[in-house]
Design an enzyme around this catalytic site. Structure first.
Site, PDB file in Angstrom:
ATOM      1  N   ILE A 142      81.165  64.674   5.055  1.00 40.78           N
ATOM      2  CA  ILE A 142      81.396  64.874   3.602  1.00 40.78           C
ATOM      3  C   ILE A 142      81.586  66.356   3.295  1.00 40.78           C
ATOM      4  O   ILE A 142      80.739  67.163   3.671  1.00 40.78           O
ATOM      5  CB  ILE A 142      80.183  64.385   2.766  1.00 40.78           C
ATOM      6  N   GLY A 193      74.398  57.892  18.472  1.00 40.70           N
ATOM      7  CA  GLY A 193      74.607  59.347  18.381  1.00 40.70           C
ATOM      8  C   GLY A 193      74.258  59.922  17.027  1.00 40.70           C
ATOM      9  O   GLY A 193      74.643  61.049  16.701  1.00 40.70           O
ATOM     10  N   LYS A 211      68.416  70.231   5.188  1.00 36.94           N
ATOM     11  CA  LYS A 211      69.701  70.111   4.480  1.00 36.94           C
ATOM     12  C   LYS A 211      69.525  70.387   2.985  1.00 36.94           C
ATOM     13  O   LYS A 211      70.371  71.043   2.366  1.00 36.94           O
ATOM     14  CB  LYS A 211      70.275  68.708   4.697  1.00 36.94           C
TER      15      LYS A 211
HETATM   16  P1  NAP Z   1      73.223  66.738  21.464  1.00 42.50           P
HETATM   17  O1  NAP Z   1      74.013  65.508  21.723  1.00 42.50           O
HETATM   18  O2  NAP Z   1      71.789  66.762  21.826  1.00 42.50           O
HETATM   19  O3  NAP Z   1      73.977  67.960  22.170  1.00 42.50           O
HETATM   20  C1  NAP Z   1      73.436  69.232  22.308  1.00 42.50           C
HETATM   21  C2  NAP Z   1      74.282  70.018  23.308  1.00 42.50           C
HETATM   22  O4  NAP Z   1      73.804  71.337  23.367  1.00 42.50           O
HETATM   23  C3  NAP Z   1      74.235  69.454  24.734  1.00 42.50           C
HETATM   24  O5  NAP Z   1      75.505  69.546  25.326  1.00 42.50           O
HETATM   25  C4  NAP Z   1      73.254  70.391  25.448  1.00 42.50           C
HETATM   26  O6  NAP Z   1      73.531  70.568  26.833  1.00 42.50           O
HETATM   27  C5  NAP Z   1      73.526  71.702  24.732  1.00 42.50           C
HETATM   28  N1  NAP Z   1      72.368  72.589  24.707  1.00 42.50           N
HETATM   29  C6  NAP Z   1      71.177  72.388  24.095  1.00 42.50           C
HETATM   30  N2  NAP Z   1      70.386  73.447  24.270  1.00 42.50           N
HETATM   31  C7  NAP Z   1      71.070  74.329  25.030  1.00 42.50           C
HETATM   32  C8  NAP Z   1      70.781  75.613  25.558  1.00 42.50           C
HETATM   33  N3  NAP Z   1      69.609  76.200  25.345  1.00 42.50           N
HETATM   34  N4  NAP Z   1      71.746  76.239  26.276  1.00 42.50           N
HETATM   35  C9  NAP Z   1      72.936  75.645  26.493  1.00 42.50           C
HETATM   36  N5  NAP Z   1      73.275  74.436  26.009  1.00 42.50           N
HETATM   37  C10 NAP Z   1      72.338  73.798  25.292  1.00 42.50           C
HETATM   38  O7  NAP Z   1      73.292  67.120  19.908  1.00 42.50           O
HETATM   39  P2  NAP Z   1      74.393  66.688  18.836  1.00 42.50           P
HETATM   40  O8  NAP Z   1      74.032  65.372  18.256  1.00 42.50           O
HETATM   41  O9  NAP Z   1      75.757  66.890  19.381  1.00 42.50           O
HETATM   42  O10 NAP Z   1      74.088  67.748  17.670  1.00 42.50           O
HETATM   43  C11 NAP Z   1      74.512  69.078  17.768  1.00 42.50           C
HETATM   44  C12 NAP Z   1      74.296  69.792  16.444  1.00 42.50           C
HETATM   45  O11 NAP Z   1      75.052  69.131  15.431  1.00 42.50           O
HETATM   46  C13 NAP Z   1      72.842  69.780  15.925  1.00 42.50           C
HETATM   47  O12 NAP Z   1      72.607  70.959  15.199  1.00 42.50           O
HETATM   48  C14 NAP Z   1      72.822  68.583  14.985  1.00 42.50           C
HETATM   49  O13 NAP Z   1      71.827  68.682  14.001  1.00 42.50           O
HETATM   50  C15 NAP Z   1      74.197  68.718  14.377  1.00 42.50           C
HETATM   51  N6  NAP Z   1      74.738  67.496  13.806  1.00 42.50           N
HETATM   52  C16 NAP Z   1      74.711  66.348  14.533  1.00 42.50           C
HETATM   53  C17 NAP Z   1      75.267  65.203  13.992  1.00 42.50           C
HETATM   54  C18 NAP Z   1      75.264  63.904  14.733  1.00 42.50           C
HETATM   55  O14 NAP Z   1      75.647  62.880  14.147  1.00 42.50           O
HETATM   56  N7  NAP Z   1      74.874  63.855  15.980  1.00 42.50           N
HETATM   57  C19 NAP Z   1      75.852  65.244  12.704  1.00 42.50           C
HETATM   58  C20 NAP Z   1      75.851  66.452  11.997  1.00 42.50           C
HETATM   59  C21 NAP Z   1      75.294  67.573  12.556  1.00 42.50           C
HETATM   60  P3  NAP Z   1      73.433  69.332  27.868  1.00 42.50           P
HETATM   61  O15 NAP Z   1      74.511  68.381  27.460  1.00 42.50           O
HETATM   62  O16 NAP Z   1      73.671  69.927  29.203  1.00 42.50           O
HETATM   63  O17 NAP Z   1      72.052  68.782  27.665  1.00 42.50           O
HETATM   64  N1  HSE Z   2      70.442  63.384  12.605  1.00 47.04           N
HETATM   65  C1  HSE Z   2      71.277  63.659  11.492  1.00 47.04           C
HETATM   66  C2  HSE Z   2      71.361  62.441  10.603  1.00 47.04           C
HETATM   67  C3  HSE Z   2      72.642  64.044  11.972  1.00 47.04           C
HETATM   68  O1  HSE Z   2      70.979  61.363  11.045  1.00 47.04           O
HETATM   69  O2  HSE Z   2      71.800  62.561   9.465  1.00 47.04           O
HETATM   70  C4  HSE Z   2      73.537  64.540  10.882  1.00 47.04           C
HETATM   71  O3  HSE Z   2      73.120  65.795  10.432  1.00 47.04           O
END
Ligand code: NAP
Ligand code: HSE
Length: 444
Positions: A142, A193, A211
């Protein structure tokens, strides 16, 4: 800088810090942007930094692009835009700050770092004449950061009321519609995810609190520290609460709200809330998020869309990347320091309450509870009583009150817990106030 073969326009190098759920979708979208050849300024995926180089990934990238050394992105002269998708405050803060200081633009989806250190990072961006964009940090796909930063700048914002955690909204929807088990539905949200690396951030309300703090800074031009936000998660919500709430004309959502309070107060809160079935917020289901903004000039605005998940989040992240490549160096920083609000205490919040307690099924139980509420100046608007065992020794007692001050309600609750006939106080949920709504029929 790499050159684009198609137009001899230099491609903008993108470096990813993180290649998980969101990072992988962003990598795919960056590669497909490059292939689509629709942009004047092409993008090139230069490097992706991960923690574990041997992990199996959902995207098949050339191994030479992967690194476990953050300097491969931060110190790489081919990278013009750093995209931080690791999450958490540390080391994300250090990596973002170093990237900005190295003259690189940064895009992040990290609400925790933008909540706790956002003002500092935005200042570093200004000092280094680069951009820091964070549209994906609130509300997934959004667009809400952009509108609050720019399009609504002429308004005094009166209130923000939002569902801004996809994981818990997905869980609550499944509990409401399918009577799903809490742990099973959390595991499903993780597998899709949606959940944070540590899902307690979602379930206990930390994620929507971060947020809300980010939205409050933009809407009210003031810092809202997390200890100024009242926070409760969804652990106490039981499938039977949805059943009883529905009998009373409500559903239950994890709400994040900020509103001006009195002369110069600002009250921010994250907690489960009973939402009247007839208002639009009640129909925001599954992973959808919604943000309702009330401005003095524009009136009420409604933003709704997928609040989590790989592709919707990548939409916001890549949108920020393209904004940077297409802008002429405009920085979207707005100082958070010029408005002075006093943080209002949750004690002063006034609303109706839903209370569920397990009581001995015997005469006088309701009268005892009603007396304690009455002594605290709280009147009852509705009562439901359901036997919970075959011998009829226990009953669920659900009480809906008329509007009451939070401090009075908490005093009454602590006294009700001590009543001999009350076996357990199971849940106390606030009812969100929607003015102009029909008063509920009094059942008592
Ligand atoms: P995730 O699947 O846990 O991915 C995190 C990534 O970061 C992985 O590739 C991990 O490496 C890498 N990583 C973590 N710590 C690290 C470090 N110290 N050094 C190097 N690499 C590191 O998380 P995600 O769901 O993609 O979320 C990422 C961000 O987006 C977060 O801030 C989350 O709040 C935000 N977000 C997520 C969503 C959602 O729907 N998932 C939506 C909006 C915002 P490895 O793969 O090797 O473990
Ligand atoms: N964990 C978060 C959620 C990802 O469920 O809304 C999006 O920021």
């Amino acid at each position: 800088m790499r050159m684009s073969a198609r137009q001899n326009v230099p491609a903008v190098g993108v470096g990813l810090l993180g290649l998980g759920v969101v990072g992988s979708a962003v990598a795919k979208a960056v590669l497909s942007q490059d292939e689509s050849k629709q942009r004047e300024i092409p993008l090139a995926l230069v490097c992706a930094v991960v923690r574990d180089l041997h992990k199996k990934r959902s995207i098949d990238l050339d191994q030479s692009i992967l690194s476990d050394d953050p300097q491969a992105v931060i110190g790489n002269t081919s990278v013009g835009i750093v995209v931080e998708l690791m999450g958490g405050e540390y080391p994300a803060f250090d990596y973002i700050a170093s990237s900005l200081e190295a003259g690189k633009h940064v895009v992040t989806a990290n609400k925790e770092v933008m909540c706790k250190r956002g003002d500092e990072l935005l200042r570093i961006a200004v000092d280094n004449n680069v951009e820091l964009q964070y549209e994906a940090s609130v509300g997934g796909g959004i667009p809400i950061i952009g509108p609050l930063t720019n399009d609504l700048a002429a308004n005094r914002i009166q209130s923000i009321r939002a569902i801004i955690n996809g994981t818990t909204n997905f869980m609550l929807t499944k509990m409401a519609h399918e009577a799903a088990d809490f742990d099973a539905v959390l595991a499903e949200a993780q597998s899709l995810g949606y959940a944070e690396a540590d899902p307690t951030a979602d379930v206990d309300g930390f994620d929507p609190m971060y947020k809300l703090s980010v939205l409050t800074r933009l809407a009210y031009h003031t810092e809202m520290p997390i200890d100024g936000i009242h926070r409760e998660g969804i652990r106490d919500i039981h499938v039977k609460d949805f059943r009883y709430a529905s009998e009373l004309g409500y559903t239950i959502k994890l709400l994040a709200a900020a509103q001006t309070h009195g002369e110069s107060g600002l009250l921010a809160r994250v907690h489960p809330a009973l939402i009247p079935l007839e208002v639009p917020m009640a129909a925001v289901n599954g992973v959808l998020n919604a943000v309702e903004v009330e401005g003095d000039l524009v009136g009420s605005l409604w933003f709704q869309g997928p609040g989590a998940g790989a592709e919707p989040t990548a939409s916001a992240v890549v949108g920020d990347i393209l904004k940077i490549t297409e802008s002429s160096g405009n920085n979207s920083y707005r100082s958070a320091a010029f408005a002075s609000f006093k943080i209002s205490s949750m004690d002063d919040h006034v609303c109706q309450y839903y209370m569920r307690l397990t009581a001995s099924d015997q005469p006088g139980v309701l009268a005892n509870v009603a007396r304690v509420l009455g002594d605290a100046g709280i009147s009852i608007s509705a009562v439901l009583q359901k036997d919970t065992d075959i011998e009829k020794t226990q009953a669920d007692l659900v009480i809906m009150t008329h509007p009451a001050r939070e401090a009075n309600m908490q005093t009454a609750v602590s006294l009700i817990r001590k009543l001999e006939t009350v076996i357990r106080m199971d849940n106390l949920i606030r009812v969100e106030n929607y003015t102009g709504r029909l008063q509920k029929r009094t059942l008592l």
